[in-house]
Motif scaffolding. Structure first.
Motif, PDB file in Angstrom:
ATOM      1  N   GLY A   1      -6.920   0.198   5.670  1.00  0.00           N
ATOM      2  CA  GLY A   1      -8.144   0.254   5.014  1.00  0.00           C
ATOM      3  C   GLY A   1      -8.515  -0.952   4.126  1.00  0.00           C
ATOM      4  O   GLY A   1      -9.595  -1.262   4.013  1.00  0.00           O
ATOM      5  N   MET A   2      -7.617  -1.152   3.109  1.00  0.00           N
ATOM      6  CA  MET A   2      -7.612  -2.239   2.440  1.00  0.00           C
ATOM      7  C   MET A   2      -8.111  -3.631   2.803  1.00  0.00           C
ATOM      8  O   MET A   2      -8.984  -4.301   2.570  1.00  0.00           O
ATOM      9  CB  MET A   2      -6.623  -2.292   1.337  1.00  0.00           C
ATOM     10  CG  MET A   2      -6.171  -1.350   0.570  1.00  0.00           C
ATOM     11  SD  MET A   2      -4.470  -1.561  -0.158  1.00  0.00           S
ATOM     12  CE  MET A   2      -4.642  -0.257  -1.575  1.00  0.00           C
TER      13      MET A   2
ATOM     14  N   ALA B   1       0.726  -1.116  -0.135  1.00  0.00           N
ATOM     15  CA  ALA B   1       0.026   0.041   0.146  1.00  0.00           C
ATOM     16  C   ALA B   1       1.025   1.419  -0.056  1.00  0.00           C
ATOM     17  O   ALA B   1       2.132   1.249   0.168  1.00  0.00           O
ATOM     18  CB  ALA B   1      -0.939  -0.102   1.251  1.00  0.00           C
ATOM     19  N   GLU B   2       0.277   2.250  -0.187  1.00  0.00           N
ATOM     20  CA  GLU B   2       1.037   3.499  -0.269  1.00  0.00           C
ATOM     21  C   GLU B   2       1.311   4.288   1.069  1.00  0.00           C
ATOM     22  O   GLU B   2       2.060   5.033   1.347  1.00  0.00           O
ATOM     23  CB  GLU B   2       0.313   4.634  -1.154  1.00  0.00           C
ATOM     24  CG  GLU B   2      -0.703   5.434  -0.764  1.00  0.00           C
ATOM     25  CD  GLU B   2      -1.321   6.533  -1.474  1.00  0.00           C
ATOM     26  OE1 GLU B   2      -1.184   6.366  -2.887  1.00  0.00           O
ATOM     27  OE2 GLU B   2      -2.255   7.135  -1.174  1.00  0.00           O
ATOM     28  N   SER B   3       0.486   3.672   2.014  1.00  0.00           N
ATOM     29  CA  SER B   3       0.687   4.187   3.559  1.00  0.00           C
ATOM     30  C   SER B   3       0.125   3.030   4.575  1.00  0.00           C
ATOM     31  O   SER B   3      -0.662   1.988   3.995  1.00  0.00           O
ATOM     32  CB  SER B   3       0.108   5.455   3.958  1.00  0.00           C
ATOM     33  OG  SER B   3      -1.225   5.061   4.101  1.00  0.00           O
TER      34      SER B   3
ATOM     35  N   GLU C   1      -3.637   3.351   4.526  1.00  0.00           N
ATOM     36  CA  GLU C   1      -4.225   2.677   3.366  1.00  0.00           C
ATOM     37  C   GLU C   1      -4.470   1.176   3.553  1.00  0.00           C
ATOM     38  O   GLU C   1      -5.340   0.344   3.171  1.00  0.00           O
ATOM     39  CB  GLU C   1      -3.655   3.222   2.175  1.00  0.00           C
ATOM     40  CG  GLU C   1      -4.281   2.545   0.899  1.00  0.00           C
ATOM     41  CD  GLU C   1      -3.472   2.998  -0.547  1.00  0.00           C
ATOM     42  OE1 GLU C   1      -3.735   3.764  -0.933  1.00  0.00           O
ATOM     43  OE2 GLU C   1      -2.402   2.194  -0.901  1.00  0.00           O
TER      44      GLU C   1
END
Lengths: 204, 358
Positions: free
Chosen positions: B61-62, B53-55, B58
């Motif tokens: 959340g995914m 993920a980019e953070s 994120e």
């Protein structure tokens, strides 16, 4: 019974690979094994050390040990911390082609009345042997083969298989040269000169 | 019986995939990075998905979304990354989703974070702290099982040593059989009669309003049940011990080694280890401490678990901290305390203080 093997060298000498092969070979012979590599950075020339612990039962020792039964020394640059963990009767196999330092431990250097408290040093010109084989990067495997012959901590067959199992698919072209390095190393020290286990042979 | 040599991070990912984990998202950070890499190697081969993920926000959340579909899913990070995830962790707990979190901490300074959390509201999650790679495999299998059973997050608290030490491990768990989750969303739309609603505020499908009080009380009952039934604990040599040393995770491996050494020399010292940090095994620890003159807590931080130890023994025996902050120059928690000679010195001092004060 647990046996500690500490390895030291400089980045690029395949110290971590040798440690991994030793641990994997022990598992092939039915023993238990654990190893932890520590290195300053993924670069040539940096400090690289590894501790392998091999036992008849699940390993209870922590992965960082305070003293060691044996050592494999590929280079002197970062060997001081290892030297301080040698016991008076530790078995030390040294790459004599490159090693430029004193073997004396802190205790034996200051206590001239106890010359027997110097670890048992076994010199192997591992880098020279590997270079003569046309495989200078195989020096750590020469030293590992010599160490295995001397201690019989693991057998040659297990070492060869463990090496094959440890080489990634994109490095398969080196398997043959590595086999030769292990075999030549195995011939370079007296067999079972410093046995690791009470009775020679492999675990049941 | 074949033992395979695996680094802790690889063993954890392998155990998770064997336990049916099919989705993983994370953001690299030492010493968690190799956990993410190993999920990336393993999940595509079994039809699963691993996303860099980019953070961290994120990533969790995914994972939240994947869990809502009924999949076994996990995320992870270091304490630093988990700090970013706290809001989602508390919301996922209230949404009653079976999240598994692989926390490869930089030492033991994240004990409060793991056991108290920094999210909002009343929420708890199970935390297991494995002592070695073999136990990490068992606890990973257990984590997915318990998460599904309770519909509640479970965290594995590891560290640099756990992630990077290689051991010969076996995978003996029964093959995972997917369980139907009658609460999972399956893409059915509202009005179809088949849609479901997963949310963290207790909203029931079909009802016109929310009822936070009864929803939160129901969660409290569940957390009380978890607390009463999920504590895990290990101890040795406590029967006639004058000093009981308590430690968790990788550090406990050093402590157990030293206590065995001291016992073999006739010293009256015992060893205790919470395997679950929440629920904290308070009753078992209190029983182990009974008859001792002092309890010494050896943790690699400024003193966090010591609170739970004190709450367990409730003043029946003095509790002292003999650990402390200890790190390497990179801040990865590989400090000078991780040395059996140092730890032996701390425990011997505690034994000597005992003799002086009694």
């Amino acid at each position: 019974m647990e046996r500690e093997v500490m390895l030291t060298g400089i980045g690029g000498q395949s110290v971590q690979l040798a440690a991994q092969i030793l641990a994997r070979a022990s598992l092939l012979e039915g023993r238990h094994a654990m190893f932890l590599g520590t290195y300053g950075g993924t670069m040539r020339g940096g400090n690289t050390d590894s501790t392998v612990i091999i036992g008849d039962a699940p390993i209870v020792s922590p992965p960082i040990v305070s003293s060691t039964w044996s050592a494999m020394v590929m280079h002197h640059q970062f060997w001081q911390p290892l030297r301080e963990k040698l016991r008076p009767d530790s078995i030390v196999v040294v790459n004599s082609t490159l090693f430029e330092n004193s073997f004396a431990t802190a205790d034996s250097a200051t206590d001239s009345t106890a010359p027997e408290d110097v670890p048992r040093i076994f010199e192997v010109p591992a880098t020279q042997i590997a270079t003569d084989l046309g495989n200078a990067l195989g020096a750590s495997l020469v030293l590992l083969g010599a160490f295995a012959s001397l201690t019989r901590l693991v057998g040659l067959d297990a070492l060869l298989q463990a090496m094959r199992d440890s080489i990634p698919s994109y490095r398969r072209q080196h398997v043959g040269a590595n086999e030769t390095a292990l075999e030549r190393g195995f011939e370079s020290l007296p067999p079972n000169g410093a046995p690791a286990w009470p009775t020679a042979g492999v675990a049941q | 019986m074949t033992r395979t040599l695996m680094e802790g991070s690889e063993a954890i990912a392998t155990a998770a995939v064997a336990a049916g984990c099919r989705f993983f998202a994370g953001y690299p950070m030492t010493p968690f990075t190799e956990v993410l890499e190993n999920f990336g190697k393993r999940l595509p081969a079994v039809g699963g998905v691993c996303i860099n993920a980019e953070s961290e926000i994120e990533a969790i959340g995914m994972t939240w979304g994947a869990l809502a579909t009924g999949a076994r899913a996990a995320t992870g990070s270091t304490g630093q990354g988990l700090a970013l995830m706290q809001e989602s962790l508390s919301e996922i707990t209230r949404a009653e989703l079976p999240l598994v979190v692989f926390h490869m901490a930089r030492g033991q300074g994240d004990y409060y974070q793991a056991t108290r959390g920094g999210g909002h509201g009343d929420y708890r999650h199970i935390v297991y702290a494995p002592i070695d790679v073999r136990e990490a495999v068992e606890l990973t299998e257990l984590a997915f099982d318990r998460a599904d059973h309770w519909r509640n997050p479970v965290q594995i608290y590891g560290d640099y040593l756990l992630a990077h030490t290689s051991e010969g491990v076996e995978f003996t768990a029964d093959p995972f059989v997917p369980v139907a989750k009658d609460w999972a969303v399956d893409g059915s739309l509202g009005g179809s009669g088949r849609s479901r609603n997963i949310n963290p505020i207790g909203m029931q499908k079909g009802s016109k309003s929310i009822d936070p009080e009864s929803f939160w009380k129901r969660l409290q009952v569940k957390h009380d049940q978890i607390e009463a039934s999920e504590a895990r604990f290990e101890s040795e040599s406590t029967e006639d011990a004058e000093l009981l040393v308590v430690a968790f995770g990788s550090v406990a491996r050093f402590v157990r080694h030293v206590v065995r050494e001291l016992r073999s020399e006739g010293r009256k010292v015992g060893y205790a280890r919470p395997i679950s940090l929440w629920p904290f095994p308070a009753e078992a620890l209190a029983a182990a401490a009974r008859g001792t003159q002092r309890v010494a807590v050896l943790e690699q931080n400024a003193g966090q678990m010591i609170d739970d130890v004190r709450l367990s023994v409730l003043g029946s025996v003095p509790v002292v901290g003999i650990g402390g902050i200890s790190s390497d120059s990179a801040g990865f928690g590989m400090g000078p305390l991780l040395d059996t000679r140092v730890i032996r010195g701390r425990i011997e001092s505690a034994l000597e203080n005992l003799e002086v004060s009694t």
